[in-house]
Design an enzyme around this catalytic site. Sequence first.
Site, PDB file in Angstrom:
ATOM      1  N   HIS A 155     -27.395  -3.207  -6.903  1.00 43.09           N
ATOM      2  CA  HIS A 155     -26.478  -2.581  -8.043  1.00 43.09           C
ATOM      3  C   HIS A 155     -27.219  -2.863  -9.230  1.00 43.09           C
ATOM      4  O   HIS A 155     -27.630  -4.177  -9.750  1.00 43.09           O
ATOM      5  CB  HIS A 155     -25.107  -3.711  -7.927  1.00 43.09           C
ATOM      6  CG  HIS A 155     -24.305  -3.417  -6.706  1.00 43.09           C
ATOM      7  ND1 HIS A 155     -24.368  -4.237  -5.507  1.00 43.09           N
ATOM      8  CD2 HIS A 155     -23.663  -2.707  -6.402  1.00 43.09           C
ATOM      9  CE1 HIS A 155     -23.642  -3.892  -4.663  1.00 43.09           C
ATOM     10  NE2 HIS A 155     -22.943  -2.952  -5.138  1.00 43.09           N
TER      11      HIS A 155
ATOM     12  N   ASP B 290       0.877  -1.259  -0.006  1.00 37.12           N
ATOM     13  CA  ASP B 290       0.048   0.050  -0.086  1.00 37.12           C
ATOM     14  C   ASP B 290       0.829   1.222   0.013  1.00 37.12           C
ATOM     15  O   ASP B 290       1.444   1.612   1.265  1.00 37.12           O
ATOM     16  CB  ASP B 290      -0.828   0.063   1.089  1.00 37.12           C
ATOM     17  CG  ASP B 290      -1.690   1.279   1.440  1.00 37.12           C
ATOM     18  OD1 ASP B 290      -2.060   1.839   0.473  1.00 37.12           O
ATOM     19  OD2 ASP B 290      -1.799   1.914   2.401  1.00 37.12           O
TER      20      ASP B 290
END
Length: 1082
Positions: free
Chosen positions: A588, A16
Amino acid sequence: MAAFKPNSINYILGLDIGIASVGWAMVEIDEEENPIRLIDLGVRVFERAEVPKTGDSLAMARRLARSVRRLTRRRAHRLLRTRRLLKREGVLQAANFDENGLIKSLPNTPWQLRAAALDRKLTPLEWSAVLLHLIKHRGYLSQRKNEGETADKELGALLKGVAGNAHALQTGDFRTPAELALNKFEKESGHIRNQRSDYSHTFSRKDLQAELILLFEKQKEFGNPHVSGGLKEGIETLLMTQRPALSGDAVQKMLGHCTFEPAEPKAAKNTYTAERFIWLTKLNNLRILEQGSERPLTDTERATLMDEPYRKSKLTYAQARKLLGLEDTAFFKGLRYGKDNAEASTLMEMKAYHAISRALEKEGLKDKKSPLNLSPELQDEIGTAFSLFKTDEDITGRLKDRIQPEILEALLKHISFDKFVQISLKALRRIVPLMEQGKRYDEACAEIYGDHYGKKNTEEKIYLPPIPADEIRNPVVLRALSQARKVINGVVRRYGSPARIHIETAREVGKSFKDRKEIEKRQEENRKDREKAAAKFREYFPNFVGEPKSKDILKLRLYEQQHGKCLYSGKEINLGRLNEKGYVEIDHALPFSRTWDDSFNNKVLVLGSENQNKGNQTPYEYFNGKDNSREWQEFKARVETSRFPRSKKQRILLQKFDEDGFKERNLNDTRYVNRFLCQFVADRMRLTGKGKKRVFASNGQITNLLRGFWGLRKVRAENDRHHALDAVVVACSTVAMQQKITRFVRYKEMNAFDGKTIDKETGEVLHQKTHFPQPWEFFAQEVMIRVFGKPDGKPEFEEADTLEKLRTLLAEKLSSRPEAVHEYVTPLFVSRAPNRKMSGQGHMETVKSAKRLDEGVSVLRVPLTQLKLKDLEKMVNREREPKLYEALKARLEAHKDDPAKAFAEPFYKYDKAGNRTQQVKAVRVEQVQKTGVWVRNHNGIADNATMVRVDVFEKGDKYYLVPIYSWQVAKGILPDRAVVQGKDEEDWQLIDDSFNFKFSLHPNDLVEVITKKARMFGYFASCHRGTGNINIRIHDLDHKIGKNGILEGIGVKTALSFQKYQIDELGKEIRPCRLKKRPPVR
């Protein structure tokens, strides 16, 4: 400590990467690449490669200071040469100079003498004062005719002042700049020189040259014997000579060479060929979204737009839509339709082409109706010359044999270029013809050069080589990637090569400082919007228990945008039942299992029954849009009349879509930084995984989604550990894991959990209460303990900060998962990059009077616009000028101690009769001054600036700190005085051979201090020269400890132990530093 030698591990490394941190995690995988256990994790923190408050380059302050020093030095040398010239020409004699080479008894009224020289003969000393004054204050000399068109506000103000004064001299009211200054500036504003940020009293150097010539003529008329041709020529040379700006070959040397043609210089961006290349890149990459499908432009459409940027000053998307005749249902891919009038933004602007065209039009050299008649080759030559050369003389030398004099003159007046691209004109001229045929940039490069990136090094090595600085120009990105490389290589050294590397870069990586501030601004606006929405939710539902969650707020937001109706059925939604379980659901629109799209633009509010009926179909499939059914038409009407942004309407109404393309876009981050790093790692590192694609750039939105589904709580403000949390999620985002999640969501969408269901692909039995797929059992509990050292990361628990405590905690909390406790488990310790740089600012910029230094006092001149009430109390001569003190105090108090507002208007003194007299611009203020850096031949003193190192000595079980400043490093001084609390530096402890040197401390060196009361283990932050105490930064910067993660005022002199440690980039190898000799400063 014995070397760490692990067994061979098949693992994925997750990274990250942010602009000041790299979180990393190792997750072991099985043969199918399913995550099976967490091996190790950590965080590397470093300083971002920019000035935090402004985003300026770290080198900018040094560069500006160096520039000022050069100007000062050159001016002093110019005056020295002038004095030598005056002596050589007999104007002055040896007796006129003192031991320092300065002129004795030089008149101090040079402006008045310059005016008087027009009407009478000057004495040798007066004549010398005039000539020296002209050389010292020699005005501004522009080297470009078009400089007045600058976007630089400060330069623009200066040029405006120069032009205004030149015009005033042309009126004939004043013979010379000196007369203008005395009769206009001094009478109107009370001063001759420029004041702060005011350049209205600046003269052109050419006007001063004219004054010099006139003065020599007048003095010759008056019989001054010191007006020889040699003196005049020498003075004029000193007045007019100026170092040329960096240009030509020097600029090209700094820029480097072409990516594809290494012997060729980079092309200027403002050439015809480079602009055409940029336009063709945009044109060939332009995509139209229409009726659910994505397509490039047809050959006819490309031909329609090809020449439009040459006809229009700016080609907008709206103009392109009209030219292409697109339907209202068609959209340009990549354009942010969420903002107002998105298509008004510019698609292409041929800046250089139109700049040249406008320049010729202004001088009447071009018919407005005809196209620019200069050939592309000649436009390339013009763009190159005006980008490389910085003076009219050099540009003329380059172009005089290529274009007509009147055209060149017009261009010199109106254009100026400075940017370059990474490719040479030679390469562009080979690539552009293929791009004109419709080939993309990468396709054209592959056809000509065989590879998009030129000659690629495909040799795979165990360790990642350095990041090439010539490919990553942004210093913030370069430092972030370089630190990521250190982490990668550290993991490989400790554990061996990974099977795969998964990378996520923060949104701000690769963004400019301005763009990052815009992101922060939007985030802050979003936060305020969420607060308003939460408040609105509580108004609607006053009996709601607890704080509304984001899902609750989203329901209300969608309810309002859909006018209170179910988007699928059109039925009214009862607002009072909005929070009733199962009544409404957020769906969705494009099934998550087929798109992995969890964005707001894919979410709608529907009745629960309608959602179950739709399953995992798109609205187009569910409403039989293929046959243009009545249901589909009604659904379209509801979407079109909703308050959704245009981009959301477009997505919901998609008729055809590429499932693989959607997943690829939503799962992968395709920004340039990610593409570069993935390609760089894949080409140069030996990875052990299967298949070709072993380096993967994860999308941050998916990381956030999975973190939430997997029950991982992340609070950025608490400490720096959260970077490792995201790295774990990134590492676990394997293809196998994605497939599991896809199958789970698909069955859930299809309402397939009726009792028991067999997954036909895996044979797995899915029960109605099946939860979102986890990487392994007790995943969240294990990760939170490993990252935060506490159950669920909750702050109320004591941190398990030792190996034994952490393994005991894991064994107690995860008794059903013995795999969680293994040989690689260690507490997370954040690794911070030390700053061992020994250079820096020598002293603070403000120079103070040192006349009273023996009293421990310095005197500083403070402008009224910076004067605070606390400063006013220390005003010099406060008792002798009580009226001035009281008036200043009253003005500040009236404006709540805001000096900028208080003294925005001029402030004046008044005499006893109440008449306004002298304007006050600054006052002298006393300051405590125990030490500092002597400057200006010991006439001034400035505060110390950068403490670059602290040397630690020990004697008789006591520790002594010797601070070292950058100015001492510059002079090669190794200090021998240790801080004594409350004493002046001259009374500090002298360090002799009886003291033992222990170690040197730089910012972010790891230290341990043990006192009778406590043990402190963290990173050295700073040393206080007044007390000898140090500040220690907690390794993870936990804001609940000390002051925002910093333990302040730690006394070390009587500490039981004071030790420095070495730590690797992973935070794993921590060992005491070995004893060394005291290092020199240089």
